[in-house]
Design an enzyme around this catalytic site. Structure first.
Site, PDB file in Angstrom:
ATOM      1  CB  THR A   1      12.148  -6.403   6.774  1.00  9.94           C
ATOM      2  OG1 THR A   1      11.169  -5.755   6.634  1.00  9.94           O
ATOM      3  CG2 THR A   1      12.594  -7.269   5.507  1.00  9.94           C
TER       4      THR A   1
ATOM      5  NE  ARG B   1       6.544  -4.408  13.499  1.00 11.47           N
ATOM      6  CZ  ARG B   1       7.311  -4.608  14.456  1.00 11.47           C
ATOM      7  NH1 ARG B   1       8.119  -5.376  14.863  1.00 11.47           N
ATOM      8  NH2 ARG B   1       7.443  -3.491  15.444  1.00 11.47           N
TER       9      ARG B   1
ATOM     10  CG  ASP C   1      -9.251  -1.061  17.819  1.00 10.69           C
ATOM     11  OD1 ASP C   1      -9.399  -1.260  16.568  1.00 10.69           O
ATOM     12  OD2 ASP C   1      -8.353  -2.058  18.497  1.00 10.69           O
TER      13      ASP C   1
ATOM     14  CG  ASP D   1      -5.877   0.296  18.613  1.00 10.48           C
ATOM     15  OD1 ASP D   1      -4.894  -0.566  18.271  1.00 10.48           O
ATOM     16  OD2 ASP D   1      -6.304   1.261  17.810  1.00 10.48           O
TER      17      ASP D   1
HETATM   18  N1  URA Z   1      -0.968   3.157  19.177  1.00  7.96           N
HETATM   19  C1  URA Z   1      -2.218   3.360  19.875  1.00  7.96           C
HETATM   20  O1  URA Z   1      -3.356   3.505  19.471  1.00  7.96           O
HETATM   21  N2  URA Z   1      -2.150   3.298  21.198  1.00  7.96           N
HETATM   22  C2  URA Z   1      -0.999   3.097  21.888  1.00  7.96           C
HETATM   23  O2  URA Z   1      -0.856   3.093  22.952  1.00  7.96           O
HETATM   24  C3  URA Z   1       0.273   3.110  21.110  1.00  7.96           C
HETATM   25  C4  URA Z   1       0.287   2.905  19.791  1.00  7.96           C
END
Ligand code: URA
Length: 206
Positions: free
Chosen positions: A106, A102, A200, A197
């Site tokens: 902007t 991102r 991760d 995530d």
């Molecule tokens: N990206 C991820 O890794 N997990 C989510 O819940 C949303 C976006």
């Protein structure tokens, strides 16, 4: 937009392994890999075949050979977790990579990395495991569309209703495959119940 939610019992099994917070990194990676086979098998059901003649040790017979030209495009970094199925199953598939971030000023998505093979007139499978807001997937689709693919498929592990709505409004011409359509996004744009995530959990960066 065509949406295909996997119904195979193995997909439900591996998705549950991915969701479980007690799952170790190693097991998580393996479950993501196994799911990538199920996703690509479902996504490639309509690929074109050529008729070929071959000889078995006994007799000449008719066979089929994959005619479609295919490309997988991984959205960095979580998309790397879905490469195994496409790599191992699809003959002559080529691979590309897109890094999306991102823009701080902007707030629009932009690419920090792009390395794509020939895409013109090919079937392209975009690997983006978590369809949350849809911003990065939409950006990746726009990027691929610049190179005139024949057809685009998006392979996701979990999709949010919000993300599906966004992608179908922007790209009604694609086919979305997902192991689950979850309940919603939370205030931090994580999918609920989700799996946390994906990047991760794949790479052990928590
Ligand atoms: N990206 C991820 O890794 N997990 C989510 O819940 C949303 C976006």
């Amino acid at each position: 937009m065509e949406i295909i939610e996997l119904s195979h019992p193995l997909s439900k099994h591996y998705l549950t392994v991915l969701r479980d917070k007690k799952t170790t990194f190693e097991t998580f990676r393996l479950a993501a890999s196994k799911l990538s086979y199920l996703l690509i098998i479902e996504a490639t059901k309509q690929l074109h075949l050529d008729d070929v003649k071959i000889e078995t040790p006994l007799i000449e017979t008719n066979g089929k050979e994959l005619a479609s030209n295919t490309v997988a495009v991984s959205v960095l970094r979580a998309g790397l977790g879905l490469i195994d199925g496409p790599k191992d199953l699809i003959p002559n598939m080529t691979f590309g990579y897109i890094g999306v971030q991102r823009n701080e000023e902007t707030a629009e998505p932009e690419n920090y990395y792009e390395n794509l093979p020939e895409i013109n007139d090919k079937d392209v499978f975009i690997l983006e495991p978590m369809l949350a807001t849809g911003g990065s997937l939409s950006f990746a689709i726009d990027t691929v569309k610049k190179y005139s693919p024949r057809k685009i498929y998006a392979l996701t592990v979990i999709s949010s209703p919000e993300g599906i709505k966004f992608i179908s409004s922007k790209h009604p011409d694609i086919t979305l495959l997902t192991a689950s359509v979850d309940e919603k996004l939370n205030e931090n744009y994580y999918i609920v119940p989700g799996l946390g995530d994906m990047g991760d959990r794949l790479f052990g960066t928590v």
